[in-house]
Write a protein that holds these residues in place. Structure first.
Motif, PDB file in Angstrom:
ATOM      1  N   GLU A 143       0.856  -1.191   0.000  1.00  0.00           N
ATOM      2  CA  GLU A 143       0.000   0.000   0.000  1.00  0.00           C
ATOM      3  C   GLU A 143       0.889   1.237   0.000  1.00  0.00           C
ATOM      4  OE1 GLU A 143      -3.714   2.079   2.457  1.00  0.00           O
ATOM      5  OE2 GLU A 143      -2.717   0.288   3.248  1.00  0.00           O
ATOM      6  N   TYR A 144       0.836   1.962  -1.100  1.00  0.00           N
ATOM      7  CA  TYR A 144       1.643   3.170  -1.230  1.00  0.00           C
ATOM      8  C   TYR A 144       0.823   4.286  -1.853  1.00  0.00           C
ATOM      9  CZ  TYR A 144       5.967   0.419  -0.586  1.00  0.00           C
ATOM     10  OH  TYR A 144       6.971  -0.383  -0.098  1.00  0.00           O
ATOM     11  N   LYS A 145       1.107   5.508  -1.420  1.00  0.00           N
ATOM     12  CA  LYS A 145       0.700   6.681  -2.165  1.00  0.00           C
ATOM     13  C   LYS A 145       1.703   6.861  -3.303  1.00  0.00           C
ATOM     14  CE  LYS A 145      -2.770   8.546   0.252  1.00  0.00           C
ATOM     15  NZ  LYS A 145      -4.050   9.013  -0.313  1.00  0.00           N
ATOM     16  N   VAL A 146       1.231   7.288  -4.458  1.00  0.00           N
ATOM     17  CA  VAL A 146       2.094   7.442  -5.619  1.00  0.00           C
ATOM     18  C   VAL A 146       2.371   8.926  -5.844  1.00  0.00           C
ATOM     19  CG1 VAL A 146       2.391   7.004  -8.087  1.00  0.00           C
ATOM     20  CG2 VAL A 146       1.147   5.349  -6.666  1.00  0.00           C
ATOM     21  N   MET A 147       3.639   9.283  -5.763  1.00  0.00           N
ATOM     22  CA  MET A 147       4.059  10.662  -6.016  1.00  0.00           C
ATOM     23  C   MET A 147       4.742  10.730  -7.371  1.00  0.00           C
ATOM     24  SD  MET A 147       6.859  12.844  -3.835  1.00  0.00           S
ATOM     25  CE  MET A 147       7.423  14.455  -4.359  1.00  0.00           C
ATOM     26  N   PHE A 148       4.409  11.742  -8.136  1.00  0.00           N
ATOM     27  CA  PHE A 148       5.085  11.995  -9.406  1.00  0.00           C
ATOM     28  C   PHE A 148       6.043  13.163  -9.206  1.00  0.00           C
ATOM     29  CE2 PHE A 148       1.005  10.106 -10.436  1.00  0.00           C
ATOM     30  CZ  PHE A 148       1.350   9.110 -11.340  1.00  0.00           C
ATOM     31  N   PRO A 149       7.338  12.889  -9.007  1.00  0.00           N
ATOM     32  CA  PRO A 149       8.304  13.987  -8.891  1.00  0.00           C
ATOM     33  C   PRO A 149       8.665  14.445 -10.298  1.00  0.00           C
ATOM     34  CG  PRO A 149       9.416  11.892  -8.641  1.00  0.00           C
ATOM     35  CD  PRO A 149       7.968  11.573  -8.888  1.00  0.00           C
ATOM     36  N   GLY A 150       9.848  14.978 -10.506  1.00  0.00           N
ATOM     37  CA  GLY A 150      10.309  15.205 -11.866  1.00  0.00           C
ATOM     38  C   GLY A 150      10.476  13.859 -12.549  1.00  0.00           C
ATOM     39  N   PRO A 151      10.751  13.835 -13.845  1.00  0.00           N
ATOM     40  CA  PRO A 151      10.655  12.577 -14.601  1.00  0.00           C
ATOM     41  C   PRO A 151      11.914  11.722 -14.664  1.00  0.00           C
ATOM     42  CG  PRO A 151      11.009  14.394 -16.107  1.00  0.00           C
ATOM     43  CD  PRO A 151      10.940  15.002 -14.734  1.00  0.00           C
ATOM     44  N   THR A 152      12.860  11.903 -13.736  1.00  0.00           N
ATOM     45  CA  THR A 152      14.110  11.143 -13.808  1.00  0.00           C
ATOM     46  C   THR A 152      14.386  10.415 -12.496  1.00  0.00           C
ATOM     47  OG1 THR A 152      15.542  12.902 -12.964  1.00  0.00           O
ATOM     48  CG2 THR A 152      15.060  12.916 -15.337  1.00  0.00           C
ATOM     49  N   GLY A 153      15.342   9.494 -12.542  1.00  0.00           N
ATOM     50  CA  GLY A 153      15.700   8.744 -11.357  1.00  0.00           C
ATOM     51  C   GLY A 153      16.221   9.611 -10.234  1.00  0.00           C
ATOM     52  N   THR A 154      17.064  10.557 -10.553  1.00  0.00           N
ATOM     53  CA  THR A 154      17.598  11.419  -9.499  1.00  0.00           C
ATOM     54  C   THR A 154      16.508  12.286  -8.886  1.00  0.00           C
ATOM     55  OG1 THR A 154      19.563  12.732  -8.953  1.00  0.00           O
ATOM     56  CG2 THR A 154      18.307  13.424 -10.896  1.00  0.00           C
ATOM     57  N   ASN A 155      15.452  12.613  -9.658  1.00  0.00           N
ATOM     58  CA  ASN A 155      14.323  13.365  -9.102  1.00  0.00           C
ATOM     59  C   ASN A 155      13.589  12.575  -8.020  1.00  0.00           C
ATOM     60  OD1 ASN A 155      13.487  14.741 -12.333  1.00  0.00           O
ATOM     61  ND2 ASN A 155      14.548  15.760 -10.665  1.00  0.00           N
ATOM     62  N   THR A 156      13.364  11.289  -8.278  1.00  0.00           N
ATOM     63  CA  THR A 156      12.647  10.500  -7.268  1.00  0.00           C
ATOM     64  C   THR A 156      13.503  10.304  -6.027  1.00  0.00           C
ATOM     65  OG1 THR A 156      11.549   8.400  -6.774  1.00  0.00           O
ATOM     66  CG2 THR A 156      13.236   8.318  -8.444  1.00  0.00           C
ATOM     67  N   VAL A 157      14.817  10.148  -6.206  1.00  0.00           N
ATOM     68  CA  VAL A 157      15.701  10.019  -5.049  1.00  0.00           C
ATOM     69  C   VAL A 157      15.698  11.303  -4.225  1.00  0.00           C
ATOM     70  CG1 VAL A 157      18.116   9.806  -4.345  1.00  0.00           C
ATOM     71  CG2 VAL A 157      17.165   8.231  -6.039  1.00  0.00           C
ATOM     72  N   GLU A 158      15.793  12.440  -4.889  1.00  0.00           N
ATOM     73  CA  GLU A 158      15.770  13.722  -4.162  1.00  0.00           C
ATOM     74  C   GLU A 158      14.483  13.880  -3.354  1.00  0.00           C
ATOM     75  OE1 GLU A 158      18.106  15.909  -3.768  1.00  0.00           O
ATOM     76  OE2 GLU A 158      19.535  15.557  -5.390  1.00  0.00           O
ATOM     77  N   SER A 159      13.351  13.510  -3.944  1.00  0.00           N
ATOM     78  CA  SER A 159      12.075  13.637  -3.230  1.00  0.00           C
ATOM     79  C   SER A 159      12.026  12.695  -2.036  1.00  0.00           C
ATOM     80  CB  SER A 159      10.898  13.372  -4.173  1.00  0.00           C
ATOM     81  OG  SER A 159      10.850  12.020  -4.596  1.00  0.00           O
ATOM     82  N   ALA A 160      12.592  11.502  -2.183  1.00  0.00           N
ATOM     83  CA  ALA A 160      12.615  10.542  -1.080  1.00  0.00           C
ATOM     84  C   ALA A 160      13.454  11.049   0.083  1.00  0.00           C
ATOM     85  CB  ALA A 160      13.153   9.200  -1.577  1.00  0.00           C
ATOM     86  N   VAL A 189      15.413   2.217  -9.210  1.00  0.00           N
ATOM     87  CA  VAL A 189      15.413   2.917 -10.492  1.00  0.00           C
ATOM     88  C   VAL A 189      15.925   2.017 -11.615  1.00  0.00           C
ATOM     89  CG1 VAL A 189      16.461   4.815 -11.785  1.00  0.00           C
ATOM     90  CG2 VAL A 189      15.523   5.229  -9.508  1.00  0.00           C
ATOM     91  N   GLN A 190      17.046   1.319 -11.378  1.00  0.00           N
ATOM     92  CA  GLN A 190      17.577   0.438 -12.412  1.00  0.00           C
ATOM     93  C   GLN A 190      17.235  -1.028 -12.167  1.00  0.00           C
ATOM     94  OE1 GLN A 190      22.027  -0.305 -13.359  1.00  0.00           O
ATOM     95  NE2 GLN A 190      21.365   1.095 -14.972  1.00  0.00           N
ATOM     96  N   CYS A 199      11.799   4.140  -4.893  1.00  0.00           N
ATOM     97  CA  CYS A 199      12.091   5.036  -6.011  1.00  0.00           C
ATOM     98  C   CYS A 199      12.074   4.245  -7.318  1.00  0.00           C
ATOM     99  CB  CYS A 199      13.462   5.680  -5.828  1.00  0.00           C
ATOM    100  SG  CYS A 199      13.631   6.668  -4.322  1.00  0.00           S
ATOM    101  N   LEU A 200      11.268   4.676  -8.275  1.00  0.00           N
ATOM    102  CA  LEU A 200      11.173   4.043  -9.588  1.00  0.00           C
ATOM    103  C   LEU A 200      11.351   5.089 -10.673  1.00  0.00           C
ATOM    104  CD1 LEU A 200       8.034   1.710  -9.235  1.00  0.00           C
ATOM    105  CD2 LEU A 200      10.403   0.965  -9.358  1.00  0.00           C
ATOM    106  N   SER A 201      12.034   4.700 -11.745  1.00  0.00           N
ATOM    107  CA  SER A 201      12.112   5.545 -12.933  1.00  0.00           C
ATOM    108  C   SER A 201      12.500   4.649 -14.097  1.00  0.00           C
ATOM    109  CB  SER A 201      13.118   6.691 -12.723  1.00  0.00           C
ATOM    110  OG  SER A 201      13.103   7.580 -13.813  1.00  0.00           O
ATOM    111  N   LYS A 202      13.409   5.088 -14.950  1.00  0.00           N
ATOM    112  CA  LYS A 202      13.895   4.327 -16.096  1.00  0.00           C
ATOM    113  C   LYS A 202      12.774   3.593 -16.825  1.00  0.00           C
ATOM    114  CE  LYS A 202      18.790   3.894 -14.870  1.00  0.00           C
ATOM    115  NZ  LYS A 202      19.406   4.642 -15.963  1.00  0.00           N
ATOM    116  N   SER A 203      12.532   2.302 -16.525  1.00  0.00           N
ATOM    117  CA  SER A 203      11.587   1.513 -17.326  1.00  0.00           C
ATOM    118  C   SER A 203      10.148   1.577 -16.853  1.00  0.00           C
ATOM    119  CB  SER A 203      12.045   0.055 -17.387  1.00  0.00           C
ATOM    120  OG  SER A 203      13.020  -0.116 -18.379  1.00  0.00           O
TER     121      SER A 203
END
Length: 425
Positions: free
Chosen positions: A109-126, A247-248, A271-275
């Motif tokens: 169970e997670y809330k889904v946040m859309f940060p900027g569109p890259t891996g480093t963006n999701t890490v920064e938000s985390a 991310v990877q 944190c998810l991005s890339k694929s």
């Protein structure tokens, strides 16, 4: 001869106009013009088998037909492209399907946040959220970690060359030894635990511990499930947030959708991005346990967090995960890669090789300095794209699209072996 001149002219454009920071073009000095599935073609029509998959951003291959069809249809119907964080039909469909296909079956169970569109963006938000939730500043990461190229992400990245590029002090982080970093006989969670328990260690109670279950850029170092479980238990005992950077390693790269599933852990933030977009279109998610979703409206934002073209292809990509057949296929092909690599290490002792990795995320660490780079360069000349990883680029990495067919996989194996032979002459 004319084709060679045209290629040279194209490469000259990049040399004259593009910043010296460019890197992959130095390893793959050609101009690509077309891609399909697990194959890329350059402007001369030369085909290359792709064992790189966009550094993990193309887990479903290039231009997957169903994703392309969905994307073209959406564009033709004048669907919304850019929406910041406004509501759109494309985003609603993605969120609904992500919950039903990915989260619910795994009891997550997670809330889904859309940060900027890259891996480093999701890490920064985390990182920002963990500090906000706990009121603490320190974040613990691990040796050979790679989490991105912006300042916060660099502060928890291990590679000295990348850290040096920040040009400023990187603070509020401490690196601890990753699993097996100190050898097979040392459980590094004991080491970490001692630092937390000892008031004289100089390490404050952190806001979060962040890790990759498989360190891709760090050299394909795989954390054992038992080690991951112990890290989670330590986080629970000390009220530390556990962040998994998938991310990877995520989106099926290790065989399951999330790389941490085999460890049976439940991270606080993922944190998810890339694929995650499925098509190579920029997209990132930060998954947050509901009790930690304490953001104020607009407290973290980004102009391109509402990239609806990515939502369209991401929703189509989720169809791969409606049952476990795709996961089984990844695991089976991963074992084929493992078998091939073990044979190579045995047959070519001059490599001083060590097989590493998991799923379709594997490679060989070469004990001979510079050899992995030479093997990748030879592979490129012979029609295969493959990159290195590790602190000294000592690992050549086999990371094809997850849906690569066995024929292409075997052709790639043959090129890798031929390249090794050429480098060992």
């Amino acid at each position: 001869m004319q084709a060679i001149k045209e290629l040279d002219a194209q490469l000259t454009v990049f040399e004259e106009m593009e910043s010296a920071v460019r890197s992959y073009i130095r390893s793959f000095p050609t101009t690509f013009s077309k891609a399909k599935g697990s194959t890329m073609w350059d402007t001369n029509g030369k085909a290359y088998i792709d064992f790189f998959a966009g550094a993990g951003a193309l887990n479903y291959g290039h231009n997957h037909p169903k994703m392309k069809e969905a994307l073209l249809s959406y564009i033709a119907e004048d669907g919304i492209t850019h929406s910041l964080d406004m509501g759109t039909k494309a985003k609603a469909n993605f969120l609904t399907n992500f919950n039903e296909i990915i989260l619910k079956p795994r009891n997550l169970e997670y809330k889904v946040m859309f940060p900027g569109p890259t891996g480093t963006n999701t890490v920064e938000s985390a990182l920002k959220l963990a500090r906000k939730v706990t009121g603490r500043e320190l974040v613990i990461s691990f040796t050979n970690a790679f989490h991105g190229m912006t300042i916060g992400a660099l502060s928890i990245t291990g590679n000295s060359f990348k850290r040096h590029g920040a040009g400023v002090s990187l603070n509020n982080s401490v690196a601890m030894p990753f699993d097996q970093y100190l050898g097979d006989e040392v459980d590094t969670v004991d080491y970490l635990e001692k630092f937390l328990e000892d008031s004289g260690s100089g390490v404050a109670l952190p806001a979060a511990i962040i890790l990759e279950t498989v360190q891709g850029e760090g050299g394909l170092n795989v954390a054992n499930p038992e080690w991951l479980k112990r890290v989670e238990e330590l986080c629970r005992r000390w009220d530390i947030l556990l962040i998994i950077d998938d991310v990877q390693a995520g989106c099926g790269r290790t065989g399951t959708f999330f790389s941490f599933e085999s460890a049976d852990i439940n991270p606080d933030i993922v944190c998810l991005s890339k694929s995650i977009s499925g098509y190579g279109t920029p997209m990132a998610l930060t998954l947050i346990k509901p009790e930690y979703d304490i953001w104020g409206p607009g407290e973290h934002n980004g102009t391109f967090r509402g990239h609806n073209l990515a939502f369209i292809t991401a929703t189509e990509a989720l169809n791969f995960w409606k049952d476990d057949e795709f996961s089984k296929d990844i695991i089976e092909k991963g074992l084929l890669v493992d078998e091939f690599l073990k044979r190579i290490v045995s047959q070519y002792p001059e490599l001083e090789g060590e097989v590493r990795g998991k799923g379709l995320f594997r490679g060989i660490a070469c004990g001979v300095e510079g050899l992995a780079d030479k093997i990748c360069a030879q592979a490129f000349e012979k029609g295969l794209i493959m990159e290195t990883s590790g602190p000294s680029s000592e690992v050549f990495k086999i990371m094809p699209p997850l849906n690569i067919d066995r024929e292409a996989l075997n052709k790639g194996f043959a090129i890798v072996e031929a390249s090794i032979k050429a480098c060992l002459k």
